[in-house]
Design a protein around this motif. Structure first.
Motif, PDB file in Angstrom:
ATOM      1  N   THR A   1       0.985  -1.043  -0.273  1.00 16.57           N
ATOM      2  CA  THR A   1      -0.020  -0.170  -0.073  1.00 16.57           C
ATOM      3  C   THR A   1       0.816   1.327   0.040  1.00 16.57           C
ATOM      4  OG1 THR A   1      -0.061   0.089   2.435  1.00 16.57           O
ATOM      5  CG2 THR A   1      -1.659  -1.230   1.170  1.00 16.57           C
ATOM      6  N   TYR A   2       0.476   2.473  -0.449  1.00 17.65           N
ATOM      7  CA  TYR A   2       1.024   3.710  -0.791  1.00 17.65           C
ATOM      8  C   TYR A   2       0.374   4.724   0.201  1.00 17.65           C
ATOM      9  CZ  TYR A   2       4.344   0.567  -3.372  1.00 17.65           C
ATOM     10  OH  TYR A   2       5.251  -0.361  -3.756  1.00 17.65           O
ATOM     11  N   ASN A   3       1.273   5.622   0.523  1.00 18.31           N
ATOM     12  CA  ASN A   3       0.590   6.859   0.995  1.00 18.31           C
ATOM     13  C   ASN A   3       0.909   8.023   0.030  1.00 18.31           C
ATOM     14  OD1 ASN A   3       0.019   5.555   3.549  1.00 18.31           O
ATOM     15  ND2 ASN A   3       1.928   6.258   4.412  1.00 18.31           N
ATOM     16  N   LEU A   4      -0.129   8.583  -0.615  1.00 12.82           N
ATOM     17  CA  LEU A   4      -0.119   9.765  -1.377  1.00 12.82           C
ATOM     18  C   LEU A   4      -0.522  10.783  -0.884  1.00 12.82           C
ATOM     19  CD1 LEU A   4      -2.373   7.816  -4.158  1.00 12.82           C
ATOM     20  CD2 LEU A   4       0.177   7.522  -3.693  1.00 12.82           C
TER      21      LEU A   4
ATOM     22  N   ASN B   1     -14.808  20.349  -6.030  1.00  9.82           N
ATOM     23  CA  ASN B   1     -14.402  19.116  -5.589  1.00  9.82           C
ATOM     24  C   ASN B   1     -12.985  18.506  -6.579  1.00  9.82           C
ATOM     25  OD1 ASN B   1     -15.927  18.885  -3.007  1.00  9.82           O
ATOM     26  ND2 ASN B   1     -17.563  18.130  -4.630  1.00  9.82           N
ATOM     27  N   THR B   2     -12.225  17.635  -5.696  1.00  9.84           N
ATOM     28  CA  THR B   2     -11.320  17.184  -6.564  1.00  9.84           C
ATOM     29  C   THR B   2     -11.116  15.685  -5.863  1.00  9.84           C
ATOM     30  OG1 THR B   2      -8.927  17.277  -7.263  1.00  9.84           O
ATOM     31  CG2 THR B   2      -9.305  18.175  -5.091  1.00  9.84           C
ATOM     32  N   GLN B   3     -10.236  14.892  -6.518  1.00  9.40           N
ATOM     33  CA  GLN B   3      -9.880  13.538  -6.064  1.00  9.40           C
ATOM     34  C   GLN B   3      -8.655  12.947  -6.723  1.00  9.40           C
ATOM     35  OE1 GLN B   3     -13.221  11.182  -8.832  1.00  9.40           O
ATOM     36  NE2 GLN B   3     -12.941  10.602  -6.671  1.00  9.40           N
ATOM     37  N   PHE B   4      -7.869  12.023  -5.842  1.00  5.69           N
ATOM     38  CA  PHE B   4      -6.969  11.412  -6.823  1.00  5.69           C
ATOM     39  C   PHE B   4      -7.322  10.327  -7.498  1.00  5.69           C
ATOM     40  CE2 PHE B   4      -4.260  12.367  -2.703  1.00  5.69           C
ATOM     41  CZ  PHE B   4      -3.527  13.169  -3.418  1.00  5.69           C
ATOM     42  N   THR B   5      -6.801  10.174  -8.828  1.00  7.65           N
ATOM     43  CA  THR B   5      -7.266   9.009  -9.595  1.00  7.65           C
ATOM     44  C   THR B   5      -5.946   8.157  -9.930  1.00  7.65           C
ATOM     45  OG1 THR B   5      -8.957  10.537 -10.825  1.00  7.65           O
ATOM     46  CG2 THR B   5      -8.154   8.502 -12.145  1.00  7.65           C
ATOM     47  N   LEU B   6      -6.040   7.007  -9.750  1.00 13.49           N
ATOM     48  CA  LEU B   6      -4.869   6.019  -9.696  1.00 13.49           C
ATOM     49  C   LEU B   6      -4.893   5.293 -10.936  1.00 13.49           C
ATOM     50  CD1 LEU B   6      -5.428   7.165  -6.664  1.00 13.49           C
ATOM     51  CD2 LEU B   6      -4.013   4.909  -6.245  1.00 13.49           C
ATOM     52  N   TYR B   7      -3.741   4.861 -11.368  1.00 13.50           N
ATOM     53  CA  TYR B   7      -3.460   3.753 -12.444  1.00 13.50           C
ATOM     54  C   TYR B   7      -2.290   2.941 -11.924  1.00 13.50           C
ATOM     55  CZ  TYR B   7      -6.343   7.147 -15.050  1.00 13.50           C
ATOM     56  OH  TYR B   7      -7.286   8.000 -15.515  1.00 13.50           O
TER      57      TYR B   7
ATOM     58  N   TRP C   1      -7.015   2.166 -11.818  1.00 15.29           N
ATOM     59  CA  TRP C   1      -7.077   1.224 -10.759  1.00 15.29           C
ATOM     60  C   TRP C   1      -8.205   1.618  -9.949  1.00 15.29           C
ATOM     61  CZ3 TRP C   1      -2.738   1.444  -6.668  1.00 15.29           C
ATOM     62  CH2 TRP C   1      -3.043   0.573  -5.614  1.00 15.29           C
ATOM     63  N   THR C   2      -8.201   2.794  -9.184  1.00 14.11           N
ATOM     64  CA  THR C   2      -9.186   3.365  -8.325  1.00 14.11           C
ATOM     65  C   THR C   2      -8.896   4.864  -8.159  1.00 14.11           C
ATOM     66  OG1 THR C   2      -9.910   2.985  -6.029  1.00 14.11           O
ATOM     67  CG2 THR C   2      -7.623   2.947  -6.380  1.00 14.11           C
ATOM     68  N   SER C   3     -10.036   5.430  -7.323  1.00 17.51           N
ATOM     69  CA  SER C   3     -10.140   6.623  -6.959  1.00 17.51           C
ATOM     70  C   SER C   3     -10.364   6.918  -5.364  1.00 17.51           C
ATOM     71  CB  SER C   3     -11.137   7.496  -7.742  1.00 17.51           C
ATOM     72  OG  SER C   3     -10.733   7.622  -9.202  1.00 17.51           O
ATOM     73  N   SER C   4      -9.722   8.104  -5.115  1.00 17.30           N
ATOM     74  CA  SER C   4     -10.053   8.444  -3.538  1.00 17.30           C
ATOM     75  C   SER C   4     -11.323   9.140  -3.356  1.00 17.30           C
ATOM     76  CB  SER C   4      -8.857   9.392  -3.229  1.00 17.30           C
ATOM     77  OG  SER C   4      -8.952  10.567  -3.627  1.00 17.30           O
ATOM     78  N   PRO C   5     -11.713   9.285  -2.075  1.00 13.86           N
ATOM     79  CA  PRO C   5     -12.794  10.130  -1.929  1.00 13.86           C
ATOM     80  C   PRO C   5     -12.592  11.487  -2.334  1.00 13.86           C
ATOM     81  CG  PRO C   5     -12.119   8.884   0.113  1.00 13.86           C
ATOM     82  CD  PRO C   5     -10.921   8.947  -0.796  1.00 13.86           C
ATOM     83  N   TRP C   6     -13.577  12.364  -2.371  1.00 12.48           N
ATOM     84  CA  TRP C   6     -13.398  13.613  -2.710  1.00 12.48           C
ATOM     85  C   TRP C   6     -12.888  14.678  -1.782  1.00 12.48           C
ATOM     86  CZ3 TRP C   6     -19.054  15.304  -4.993  1.00 12.48           C
ATOM     87  CH2 TRP C   6     -19.106  14.278  -6.115  1.00 12.48           C
ATOM     88  N   TYR C   7     -12.168  15.581  -2.258  1.00 14.06           N
ATOM     89  CA  TYR C   7     -11.464  16.559  -1.626  1.00 14.06           C
ATOM     90  C   TYR C   7     -12.249  17.842  -1.759  1.00 14.06           C
ATOM     91  CZ  TYR C   7      -7.903  13.227  -0.974  1.00 14.06           C
ATOM     92  OH  TYR C   7      -7.310  11.898  -0.654  1.00 14.06           O
TER      93      TYR C   7
ATOM     94  N   PHE D   1      -0.502   8.761 -10.762  1.00 19.42           N
ATOM     95  CA  PHE D   1      -1.751   9.303  -9.857  1.00 19.42           C
ATOM     96  C   PHE D   1      -1.859  10.782  -9.898  1.00 19.42           C
ATOM     97  CE2 PHE D   1       1.787   9.572  -6.874  1.00 19.42           C
ATOM     98  CZ  PHE D   1       1.315  10.972  -6.142  1.00 19.42           C
ATOM     99  N   GLY D   2      -2.708  11.446  -9.686  1.00 21.36           N
ATOM    100  CA  GLY D   2      -3.016  12.687  -9.904  1.00 21.36           C
ATOM    101  C   GLY D   2      -4.193  13.248  -9.424  1.00 21.36           C
ATOM    102  N   LEU D   3      -4.332  14.601  -8.792  1.00 23.97           N
ATOM    103  CA  LEU D   3      -5.549  14.978  -8.595  1.00 23.97           C
ATOM    104  C   LEU D   3      -6.455  15.479  -9.868  1.00 23.97           C
ATOM    105  CD1 LEU D   3      -4.535  17.061  -5.654  1.00 23.97           C
ATOM    106  CD2 LEU D   3      -6.193  15.209  -5.463  1.00 23.97           C
TER     107      LEU D   3
END
Length: 629
Positions: A373-376, A385-391, A402-408, A433-435
């Motif tokens: 697991t990784y801390n982003l 609103n924004t969120q992390f999107t991951l590949y 891959w997945t997305s984080s909750p919203w910020y 990954f990126g916002l």
């Protein structure tokens, strides 16, 4: 780059390319070059005053999309051959050609060319990674049994350095885009490339064919070049009767064009890139090895976006998908240092846009280990609103959503978004990954980080007596009427109106809540229920002193939530009622011990009847070391 919500795809936008100024020779010289370079026999050559000038059309196909087999079948029917520029990392992935498809194309006489392994913007990469992308793609294709002599730049993005890499990797030519005059642009450019081209490693081609092209557009691109002759390269991406991709034309249109080409005079022929350029097949050259992953520390390359290449942060990539308009720019100052990246989204219908570490072979994108697991983290400002999107990367270089984080929540000053990923899937070896933005708005980002959670030492707890609430005095504005790091909440049947009040306990801002039409439920202002830095951090088993100053026309109470170990926010408890007050009074409540696995708390004073409540100067302290009331 535009890519789908599940599988990373190629770009749907052409990046700027160099103009063709100064590259063209006279019409008479074109004829002589064409005769010598294309191998036209003396028996076909008539005196220049009486002969039509030879014109060669090349049909090229970028990105290895599976529906290009429709075009191959049509070309086979007419005895035409094309060049398929293929990112080797895409092969055998859903929506793309398989290895057996490529072998069938080659057996039918079509050319297989290189297009990098993962289709990055080469001009934004360090030299070693660009070399890996270009050389290793040719190695992969050659190892599969193909004769590989021709290359096409992803996004038509190239520099003198990338041209040199293409040559050193053993290619005989490389194609650009958009520097032949058509109805769609490049007014004043030449009507055809010369044969041989003035620069074999940046050959001119018409702009990529999309769904706005008609049969007349395709034909006119050829007929306007025929009087003087020369080389016309067409670039196709999708040939499908059902695709909604903008870079698609129907098989019916392609069939009409192929039939028309087949019937052109003998002076207009269809050839592959290799047939036009010629030359020997050179030995393959492997790119440099991917550098090993650091044992610890921030795994992101150029995390502060300080190193720029061609106006973009080096090792970073502008991506997205769907129907929207995304504009990227480097702005100054950053959260730290000189640079940050600003994304402005307009015309939003669907999809998203984001800045990501390049989807590459590991020179830029962080290497990662399956099962870890990784801390982003990233610092951001946003109007929405924004969120992390991951590949993640698998195989030779195939990138998958891959997945997305909750919203910020929106923020008018820099806030840090943080999130811990699930375990990386089996077979994965890299992360990007990126916002993102998924609505109209403006997002500014800087100072990205990614740490392997196995190598991270938890930060020390805050010093005793530290107020854990962000923006406790509500002085920093967020979006609308919500202060930064705060959100409105509530449930039931009632009408809640929130506004900024100037009658603050301290400072210049407080929050006013008026409830009317009350039947049931409540309404309140609470710290943002996020996975980042807005919600106050907390430690399981500890109790906390919650405080706020308020005026109210009716009774109020604290409503308290906690974030559990899986990142989900859960209602926890409420305080006793607090009486109405016409002047500022401090409310306080000491929580029970925080449940096992909880990592953060959010709380606020609520209204559960008609009335008005004004709040300011919130605080949350660990009860150990909390200052007196």
């Amino acid at each position: 780059m535009r890519f789908s919500a599940r599988t990373v795809r190629t770009s749907r936008r052409r990046l700027p390319v160099r103009t063709a100024a100064g590259r063209w020779v006279t019409a008479a010289a074109t004829v002589l070059l064409a005769l010598s370079g294309a191998g036209i026999s003396a028996a076909l050559a008539a005196p220049p005053a009486q002969a039509a000038n030879p014109t060669v059309v090349t049909l090229t196909f970028d990105d290895g999309n599976a529906d290009q087999l429709n075009a191959a079948q049509i070309m086979n029917n007419y005895g035409l051959k094309g060049t398929f520029f293929t990112p080797s990392g895409y092969i055998d992935n859903p929506g793309y050609l398989s290895l057996s498809d490529l072998q069938g194309l080659a057996a039918a006489g079509h050319e297989i060319g290189g297009h990098t392994v993962t289709h990055p913007d080469l001009a934004t990469l360090p030299v070693d990674e660009a070399t890996r992308q270009i050389c290793n793609d040719r190695v992969n294709l050659t190892n599969w049994g193909f004769k590989v002599t021709s290359f096409a730049y992803p996004f038509a993005s190239e520099t003198a350095a990338t041209e040199a890499i293409v040559k050193n990797c053993g290619y005989n030519s490389a194609r650009g885009l958009g520097d032949i005059q058509t109805r769609f642009g490049c007014a004043g450019c030449a009507l055809a490339e010369t044969m041989p081209p003035a620069d074999a490693y940046n050959t001119a081609a018409a702009d990529e064919v999309d769904n706005t092209w008609t049969l007349a557009d395709l034909q006119n691109t050829v007929t306007q070049a025929e009087p003087a002759g020369g080389w016309i390269q067409f670039t196709f991406h999708h040939i499908s009767s059902t695709s909604t991709d903008p870079l698609n034309i129907t098989p019916a249109l392609f069939d009409q064009f192929a039939a028309w080409l087949k019937a052109r005079p003998a002076t207009t022929t269809v050839q592959t890139v290799d047939q036009v350029i010629g030359g020997t097949v050179k030995s393959t050259v492997s790119g440099p090895a991917v550098p090993p992953q650091p044992a610890s520390g921030n795994l992101v390359t150029n995390p502060g976006l300080e190193t720029l290449t061609n106006g973009m942060p080096q090792c970073w990539y502008a991506g997205g998908y769907g129907t929207n308009t995304a504009a990227y720019s480097v702005i100054s100052p950053g959260h730290t240092g000189t640079n940050a990246e600003q994304l402005v989204m307009s015309g939003y219908v669907d999809g998203d846009a984001k800045l990501l570490p390049a989807l590459d072979l590991g020179g830029c994108s962080p290497s990662a280990t399956a099962g870890h697991t990784y801390n982003l983290g990233a610092w951001y400002k946003s109007t929405t609103n924004t969120q992390f999107t991951l590949y993640y990367r698998i195989g030779l270089g195939s990138w998958k959503y891959w997945t997305s984080s909750p919203w910020y929540a929106p923020a008018t000053s820099y806030q840090k978004a943080t999130w811990t990923t699930p375990p990386l899937p089996a077979g994965a070896n890299g992360i990007s990954f990126g916002l993102n933005l998924f609505s109209n708005g403006t997002l500014t980002t800087d100072d990205y980080e990614m740490f392997d959670a196995a190598n991270v030492t938890p930060p020390p707890p805050p010093a005793p007596g530290t107020n854990l609430v962000q923006n406790p005095g509500l002085e920093t504005a967020g979006a609308g009427t919500e202060p930064q790091c705060w959100q409105t909440g509530g449930y039931g049947t009632n009408t809640a109106a929130f506004s900024t009040a100037s009658t603050a306990h301290t400072g210049t801002a407080a929050e006013s809540l008026t409830v009317s039409g009350y039947i049931d439920g409540d309404a309140k202002l609470i710290q943002t229920l996020d996975s980042g830095s807005c919600a106050p951090p907390a430690i399981e088993g500890h109790s906390y002193s919650l405080r706020a100053w308020y005026t109210a026309s009716t009774v109020t109470q604290f409503a308290v939530y906690y974030r559990d170990a899986s990142g989900v926010w859960v209602y926890w408890t409420s305080s006793p009622w607090l009486g109405a007050s016409s002047s500022y009074t401090q409310a306080s409540f000491t929580t029970p011990a925080l449940p096992t696995g909880a990592t953060a708390i959010s709380f606020g004073l609520s209204l559960f009847s008609n009335g008005t409540l004004t709040t300011d100067d919130y605080a949350m302290y660990d009860t150990v070391g909390a200052p007196p009331l």
